[in-house]
Write a protein that holds these residues in place. Structure first.
Motif: not given
Lengths: 419, 419
Positions: A345, A355, A358, A366-368, B410, B412
């Motif tokens: 993350s 982005e 990701l 995969v994180m934000a 992904l 967010r």
């Protein structure tokens, strides 16, 4: 209901034969079978707890560690919880018979791609009796039969659970040979299971990284790898202090013993002095030991010097490693080198960096700006979790019941031949 | 463009590094790269044909069979066909970046499941230079890099093709290390490729049943098995004579050398005297040798007695085996015992039997009233065919470009932590 099969090979063949009828069961029949299993487990509580007491006694005699004994232990409450978990699986929608693709060819042939059971699901796991019940319920709900190989330390508990579940199937008019164990054949049973290509359709190992590595290396049966998580959080230059602190603490402290908890925090150098003192203090306030590189140690007290080994260690406990990186490229390079491709993350207010992270990080999830603890079948809304796949074939990330099915193309024609 | 990598291991690492940039190429960039490869192959025709002549000379010296020499041979027309095939792959839609699932969790986290390249695709195959170009085009189109291990008899041809394709990539500004070969390291190169778990993401063997068996057994890299086809057609009691004749003849004769051609015809006893004389005569008129059981031999002339071995033989030539069965159960039991789970078809006017056959036969493609020759990526409308998977994990049946991708979740968020 004791099987008449006397060898590991024969047991696997029985599971394969049973798969023919189990694969054709209706949604209602499968759900009813699981409810019957749940009730039978509750009724058999005294027998199961007694068998478990024998395993615990033997375990203590053999000097099993207290943590392992605790995982092995079943009391009335834990048996009830096992049964509840089976009832929850019973309520999930049938993953079999879903229409995944449909097309009519120009010659009139109608093609349908449907989900079908694998057939026989094998599982090799450690001395956790809940896995015995869990994997059996998930396999049956998806129309599969199972061949189980649990840790020898749980052998009597597993035998009692399997006997109970087989009896329940028989009482529903379902072939009890759908549930098989090769426990009594010891290591040779596990070896035969790993070589049963053509009989067992897929193997799902559950347990330590060492066990999974052995299965992946030795098995000629296709494996779904549910791997270890050396999980990273990147604190970017623009990471808000509150998000950074909350997410890192949550990802480490909320349940440190699981694969989606964070191992390594990488901090952008431009944010290091702004973030590190607060984040480290918040971790330490929760009892976390921070292993840091020199830059981290420069900014905070009571940091253990990080060694090369720290970067590839899945702590599964209240330890975390922390490093200051030059920039996002440096963070990505670190992740490429040490990640087990489970979950990473980034905490950032820079949308372009989010982005890029990701797109470029090669992990199952995969994180934000979210806690890595969300990588979980339940959190994703799958109802049940078969495991978290860290391989790229077939399934990646949290697996639901659908991942225990294969597909089949059905072609319906009216005499068509190929020109 | 010769690689600087000097060991098989180093070459595979180069492919892994190149996968990072190749995986991020746009649809247009990948299509352009393939068109450049096609043009370069045409331009290099003299060089490729000359290298091929050397392989052919060596092959003849070594006593290679005429059939193998023919598969190995490239002339100007065949080189042009290779290039055309690459151009066709260029025109296919990008399989990367498809959104396969989307959900917003109640806490506001947005989840997206997207298709991503595997990374590095390995292939082990026999001395057919078209596979070298084919697998490279398919892998690049789906954002993957490749490590190739072709048959040693085609070594010079493959080297010329690979050099040409690498040059073309470099001229497009794409890392030429995306195309690697371990041919010059011989069997040890193949062994390293099969053990490159963590570097190579998936292995696609192509060739004989023996080669595929070796790869499946020895590889620790996940394998997509594109297996042999011992393919069955069942002529049910109600099979119309015309459909039975047309479909059996088409399935055997139209292209006998491929995996979806029929090997065994099972005839319901109630239809035996009605169908067998005509079907056999139609096959024999096309030069097919029929191997039959006693009941078949009783009904037709010039039948070779079928041996136990016939039932499990993939002829790949103008031979077919034929047996009279008691009923549909008997036919299903025969198929369970001898099928390689590729394609089976029933010819029947009984809708219930057709649906039972479709439900119970455990093969990649199950048909009613159609020729088994339709099991083909092109016929299914996939544009290109990566192969026909006979395994149940990841992909089953004809594989298109989509089957050369994995997935990634992904997430967010905006600071969410788990409660």
């Amino acid at each position: 209901m004791i099987t008449t099969a006397t060898t590991a090979h024969e047991r696997m063949l029985f599971a394969k034969t049973a798969a023919r009828s189990v694969g054709l069961l209706s949604d209602a029949q499968k759900a009813e079978a699981l409810r019957a299993i749940a009730s039978a487990i509750v009724r058999a509580t005294p027998e199961i707890v007694a068998a478990n007491a024998e395993d615990l006694y033997r375990g203590r005699e053999n000097g099993l560690a207290e943590g392992l004994l605790d995982r092995l232990r079943l009391d009335e409450g834990r048996v009830a919880a096992l049964a509840d978990a089976v009832r929850e699986v019973a309520e999930l929608p049938d993953p079999v018979g879903r229409i995944l693709d449909e097309r009519v060819l120009s010659n009139g042939i109608s093609l349908t791609k449907v989900s079908v059971p694998f057939g026989v699901v094998g599982s090799i796991y450690e001395a956790r009796p809940n896995v015995t019940v869990d994997i059996t319920a998930l396999a049956l709900r998806s129309g599969n039969t199972v061949v189980l190989r649990g840790g020898s330390a749980a052998e009597r508990t597993n035998a009692a659970l399997i006997r109970t579940m087989r009896d329940a199937l028989a009482q529903c008019g379902i072939d009890p040979e759908a549930i098989q164990s090769v426990d009594e054949f010891g290591r040779e049973g596990a070896r035969e299971l790993m070589r049963a290509r053509g009989i067992v359709d897929v193997l799902v190992p559950r347990g330590s990284a060492g066990l999974i590595e052995t299965v992946v290396t030795e098995s000629s049966v296709p494996v779904i790898e549910t791997g270890a998580g050396v999980v990273h959080i990147v604190l970017d230059a623009t990471a808000p202090l509150e998000w950074a602190t909350d997410i890192v603490v949550n990802a480490k402290v909320q349940r440190p013993s699981v694969c989606n908890s964070v191992e390594t925090v990488l901090v952008h150098q431009d944010a290091a002095s702004r973030l590190i003192p607060t984040v480290v203090a918040a971790l330490q306030a929760q009892g976390v030991t921070v292993h840091g590189d020199e830059a981290v140690r420069h900014l905070s007290e009571d940091i253990v010097p990080a060694t090369e080994e720290d970067w590839s260690t899945e702590y599964l406990s209240l330890h975390v490693s922390m490093r200051v990186v030059d920039d996002l490229d440096d963070a990505l390079a670190h992740i490429r080198r040490y990640s087990t491709h489970h979950t990473e993350s980034i905490i950032t207010e820079d949308a372009a960096n989010a982005e890029r992270f990701l797109a470029e990080v090669d992990s199952a999830v995969v994180m934000a700006n979210a806690s890595t603890r969300f990588t979980d079948g339940g959190e994703f809304g799958f109802g049940a979790e078969v495991g978290i796949s860290t391989q790229k074939l077939h399934a990646r990330g949290p697996m639901g019941l659908g991942e225990l099915t294969s597909t089949k193309w059905l072609a319906r024609g009216s005499g068509q031949v190929r020109a």
